[in-house]
Design a protein around this motif. Structure first.
Motif, PDB file in Angstrom:
ATOM      1  N   PRO A  21      -9.420   0.004   5.533  1.00 34.53           N
ATOM      2  CA  PRO A  21      -9.283  -0.742   4.271  1.00 34.53           C
ATOM      3  C   PRO A  21      -9.335  -2.253   4.491  1.00 34.53           C
ATOM      4  N   HIS A  22     -10.538  -2.809   4.458  1.00 28.97           N
ATOM      5  CA  HIS A  22     -10.723  -4.240   4.678  1.00 28.97           C
ATOM      6  C   HIS A  22     -10.589  -4.986   3.356  1.00 28.97           C
ATOM      7  N   CYS A  23      -9.844  -6.093   3.378  1.00 30.87           N
ATOM      8  CA  CYS A  23      -9.672  -6.939   2.193  1.00 30.87           C
ATOM      9  C   CYS A  23     -10.603  -8.141   2.315  1.00 30.87           C
ATOM     10  N   THR A  24     -11.507  -8.312   1.346  1.00 27.72           N
ATOM     11  CA  THR A  24     -12.449  -9.435   1.397  1.00 27.72           C
ATOM     12  C   THR A  24     -11.751 -10.765   1.095  1.00 27.72           C
ATOM     13  N   TRP A  25     -10.623 -10.720   0.373  1.00 26.12           N
ATOM     14  CA  TRP A  25      -9.914 -11.957   0.058  1.00 26.12           C
ATOM     15  C   TRP A  25      -9.108 -12.437   1.261  1.00 26.12           C
ATOM     16  N   LYS A  26      -8.402 -11.516   1.941  1.00 24.65           N
ATOM     17  CA  LYS A  26      -7.650 -11.886   3.146  1.00 24.65           C
ATOM     18  C   LYS A  26      -8.528 -11.907   4.393  1.00 24.65           C
ATOM     19  N   ASP A  27      -9.695 -11.279   4.283  1.00 28.44           N
ATOM     20  CA  ASP A  27     -10.649 -11.188   5.398  1.00 28.44           C
ATOM     21  C   ASP A  27     -10.048 -10.469   6.597  1.00 28.44           C
ATOM     22  N   ARG A  28      -9.385  -9.353   6.324  1.00 24.84           N
ATOM     23  CA  ARG A  28      -8.817  -8.524   7.389  1.00 24.84           C
ATOM     24  C   ARG A  28      -8.384  -7.188   6.796  1.00 24.84           C
ATOM     25  N   PRO A  29      -8.097  -6.192   7.653  1.00 26.09           N
ATOM     26  CA  PRO A  29      -7.551  -4.925   7.145  1.00 26.09           C
ATOM     27  C   PRO A  29      -6.172  -5.149   6.546  1.00 26.09           C
ATOM     28  N   VAL A  30      -5.845  -4.368   5.511  1.00 25.58           N
ATOM     29  CA  VAL A  30      -4.551  -4.519   4.846  1.00 25.58           C
ATOM     30  C   VAL A  30      -3.865  -3.167   4.715  1.00 25.58           C
ATOM     31  N   ARG A  31      -2.537  -3.207   4.747  1.00 22.81           N
ATOM     32  CA  ARG A  31      -1.716  -2.028   4.508  1.00 22.81           C
ATOM     33  C   ARG A  31      -1.286  -2.052   3.042  1.00 22.81           C
ATOM     34  N   ALA A  32      -1.824  -1.128   2.260  1.00 21.03           N
ATOM     35  CA  ALA A  32      -1.620  -1.142   0.818  1.00 21.03           C
ATOM     36  C   ALA A  32      -0.154  -1.076   0.436  1.00 21.03           C
ATOM     37  N   SER A  33       0.635  -0.323   1.180  1.00 19.26           N
ATOM     38  CA  SER A  33       2.039  -0.111   0.816  1.00 19.26           C
ATOM     39  C   SER A  33       2.899  -1.347   1.009  1.00 19.26           C
ATOM     40  N   GLU A  34       2.404  -2.358   1.751  1.00 22.60           N
ATOM     41  CA  GLU A  34       3.239  -3.509   2.063  1.00 22.60           C
ATOM     42  C   GLU A  34       2.702  -4.834   1.551  1.00 22.60           C
ATOM     43  N   GLU A  35       1.391  -4.995   1.415  1.00 25.81           N
ATOM     44  CA  GLU A  35       0.871  -6.327   1.130  1.00 25.81           C
ATOM     45  C   GLU A  35      -0.186  -6.365   0.039  1.00 25.81           C
TER      46      GLU A  35
ATOM     47  N   PHE B   3      -3.392   6.546   5.562  1.00 21.98           N
ATOM     48  CA  PHE B   3      -2.959   5.416   4.758  1.00 21.98           C
ATOM     49  C   PHE B   3      -3.592   5.502   3.362  1.00 21.98           C
ATOM     50  N   ASP B   4      -3.047   4.721   2.438  1.00 20.03           N
ATOM     51  CA  ASP B   4      -3.602   4.635   1.087  1.00 20.03           C
ATOM     52  C   ASP B   4      -4.544   3.438   0.989  1.00 20.03           C
ATOM     53  N   TYR B   5      -5.508   3.547   0.073  1.00 23.53           N
ATOM     54  CA  TYR B   5      -6.388   2.433  -0.218  1.00 23.53           C
ATOM     55  C   TYR B   5      -5.869   1.702  -1.451  1.00 23.53           C
ATOM     56  N   PRO B   6      -5.792   0.371  -1.410  1.00 22.00           N
ATOM     57  CA  PRO B   6      -5.236  -0.368  -2.548  1.00 22.00           C
ATOM     58  C   PRO B   6      -6.173  -0.327  -3.758  1.00 22.00           C
ATOM     59  N   PRO B   7      -5.609  -0.201  -4.962  1.00 17.29           N
ATOM     60  CA  PRO B   7      -6.418  -0.229  -6.189  1.00 17.29           C
ATOM     61  C   PRO B   7      -6.789  -1.661  -6.545  1.00 17.29           C
ATOM     62  N   CYS B   8      -7.702  -2.228  -5.781  1.00 15.79           N
ATOM     63  CA  CYS B   8      -8.069  -3.636  -5.924  1.00 15.79           C
ATOM     64  C   CYS B   8      -9.559  -3.795  -5.673  1.00 15.79           C
ATOM     65  N   ALA B   9     -10.191  -4.652  -6.450  1.00 12.58           N
ATOM     66  CA  ALA B   9     -11.630  -4.877  -6.308  1.00 12.58           C
ATOM     67  C   ALA B   9     -11.969  -5.544  -4.984  1.00 12.58           C
ATOM     68  N   ASN B  10     -10.983  -6.173  -4.348  1.00 15.58           N
ATOM     69  CA  ASN B  10     -11.245  -6.851  -3.076  1.00 15.58           C
ATOM     70  C   ASN B  10     -11.092  -5.946  -1.870  1.00 15.58           C
ATOM     71  N   CYS B  11     -10.754  -4.669  -2.100  1.00 10.14           N
ATOM     72  CA  CYS B  11     -10.698  -3.726  -0.981  1.00 10.14           C
ATOM     73  C   CYS B  11     -12.089  -3.155  -0.751  1.00 10.14           C
ATOM     74  N   SER B  12     -12.630  -3.431   0.410  1.00 14.20           N
ATOM     75  CA  SER B  12     -13.975  -2.980   0.744  1.00 14.20           C
ATOM     76  C   SER B  12     -13.942  -2.259   2.093  1.00 14.20           C
ATOM     77  N   PRO B  13     -13.720  -0.933   2.080  1.00 13.30           N
ATOM     78  CA  PRO B  13     -13.631  -0.185   3.341  1.00 13.30           C
ATOM     79  C   PRO B  13     -14.903  -0.340   4.168  1.00 13.30           C
ATOM     80  N   ASP B  14     -14.720  -0.439   5.481  1.00 12.42           N
ATOM     81  CA  ASP B  14     -15.889  -0.564   6.342  1.00 12.42           C
ATOM     82  C   ASP B  14     -16.459   0.816   6.677  1.00 12.42           C
ATOM     83  N   ALA B  15     -17.402   0.866   7.588  1.00 12.75           N
ATOM     84  CA  ALA B  15     -18.092   2.115   7.908  1.00 12.75           C
ATOM     85  C   ALA B  15     -17.180   3.147   8.540  1.00 12.75           C
ATOM     86  N   ASP B  16     -16.030   2.714   9.071  1.00 16.61           N
ATOM     87  CA  ASP B  16     -15.060   3.640   9.657  1.00 16.61           C
ATOM     88  C   ASP B  16     -13.984   4.068   8.664  1.00 16.61           C
ATOM     89  N   GLY B  17     -14.034   3.510   7.450  1.00 20.88           N
ATOM     90  CA  GLY B  17     -13.017   3.827   6.456  1.00 20.88           C
ATOM     91  C   GLY B  17     -11.785   2.959   6.549  1.00 20.88           C
TER      92      GLY B  17
END
Length: 316
Positions: free
Chosen positions: A256-270, A240-254
């Protein structure tokens, strides 16, 4: 928990256990089935496979009549269309599985190493975190069981599993209850080993009042299993791709966790400017290859098996 985040969390948990894990791979022979998660269980010979290349090897080249001994004229080594044979030859050379020699203006090839018997088994996992929205789950699982391309089929869910749920899926399918927050996995029902070395029946298309099926031979399944395992080995699960956003904070497994949504996000869709929490920034850098190499038998930078054989090119 959305299915994307659930799937990534399960992949990460399985990889932490040392398994070779991939996702979103074709699990069919003539149909169009896509498997959510694929786990390849290797034999001790996986180190010999890892020494060749970190990338996928073409099944056509693996099955060609080419060995590590005397080089063969490439066109004589394949039983398929010449264009397909040529593509497989070039890819096998590029990835260090074949080496090329020239004799009298012709290309001859030999394996740099004999392809090892490294696949002990394959498990396919269908991810349905919410069983109240099963979609076409029953048909999908019946297709996997009747084809028996993989050794085991498992349904993974975050829901409490009732007897009614179990009654709606084939008896051969195993069931896991997985907590994506903690990584804990409960085996609700063990999967039954499927007859991968026998012919299977594949659902190609379902229509009103009829189903289009095809019998798949054991040989066709063996070839498709090699292709599936090679794709899993080469691809991994961080595709998957990582979103070009300051709120994307990958966890220790890589993941793509979003700190604003407080969950993993799919960059291509949301993710993107339409998201209220979007803060433009460079996409985070994650060394997924290093994580995979640390946890599994996959090697991102093998020494390779290509060798120099002085004088052998004089013989043809």
């Amino acid at each position: 928990m959305r299915e994307f985040g659930f799937e990534l969390a399960l992949c990460a948990a399985l990889e932490r256990e040392g398994h070779l894990v991939s996702r979103q791979l074709g699990g069919h022979v003539h149909g169009r089935r896509v498997l959510d998660t694929v786990v390849v269980h290797p034999t001790d010979a996986v180190s010999r496979r890892a020494a060749i290349t970190p990338e996928r090897l073409p099944t056509t080249a693996i099955e060609a009549d080419v060995g590590p001994g005397r080089a063969r004229y490439w066109k004589d080594a394949f039983d398929c269309h010449p264009d397909r044979a040529e593509r497989a030859t070039e890819l096998a050379i590029e990835r260090g599985f074949f080496e090329r020699e020239r004799h009298g203006g012709r290309t001859y090839v030999r394996q740099t190493a004999r392809y090892p018997d490294w696949i002990e088994g394959i498990t396919a996992i269908e991810n349905k975190p919410d069983l109240d929205r099963p979609g076409d789950l029953q048909t999908q699982l019946r297709t996997d069981v009747s084809l028996a391309l993989v050794d085991r089929v498992v349904l993974a869910t975050a829901d409490y599993v009732t007897r009614a749920h179990l009654n709606r899926i084939p008896d051969e399918v195993g069931v896991w209850r997985f907590d994506p927050e903690t990584g804990d996995r409960e085996i609700v029902r063990e999967a039954t080993d499927l007859p991968t070395d026998e012919a299977g029946v594949e659902l190609r298309e379902r229509k009103p009042l009829r189903a289009d099926v095809r019998v798949v031979s054991a040989a066709e399944k063996a070839s498709a299993r090699t292709r599936l395992a090679e794709r899993a080995y080469g691809k991994g699960w961080r595709s998957f791709d990582y979103p070009p956003c300051a709120n994307c904070s990958p966890d220790a497994d890589g993941i793509p966790h979003c700190t604003w949504k407080d969950r993993p996000v799919r960059a291509s869709e949301e993710c993107g400017p339409d998201c209220e929490g979007h803060e433009k920034a460079d996409a985070p850098t994650v060394d997924g290859e290093a994580l995979r190499a640390e946890r599994t038998p996959w090697d991102p930078d093998p020494a390779g098996t290509r060798r120099r054989q002085t004088g052998l090119d004089r013989f043809g």
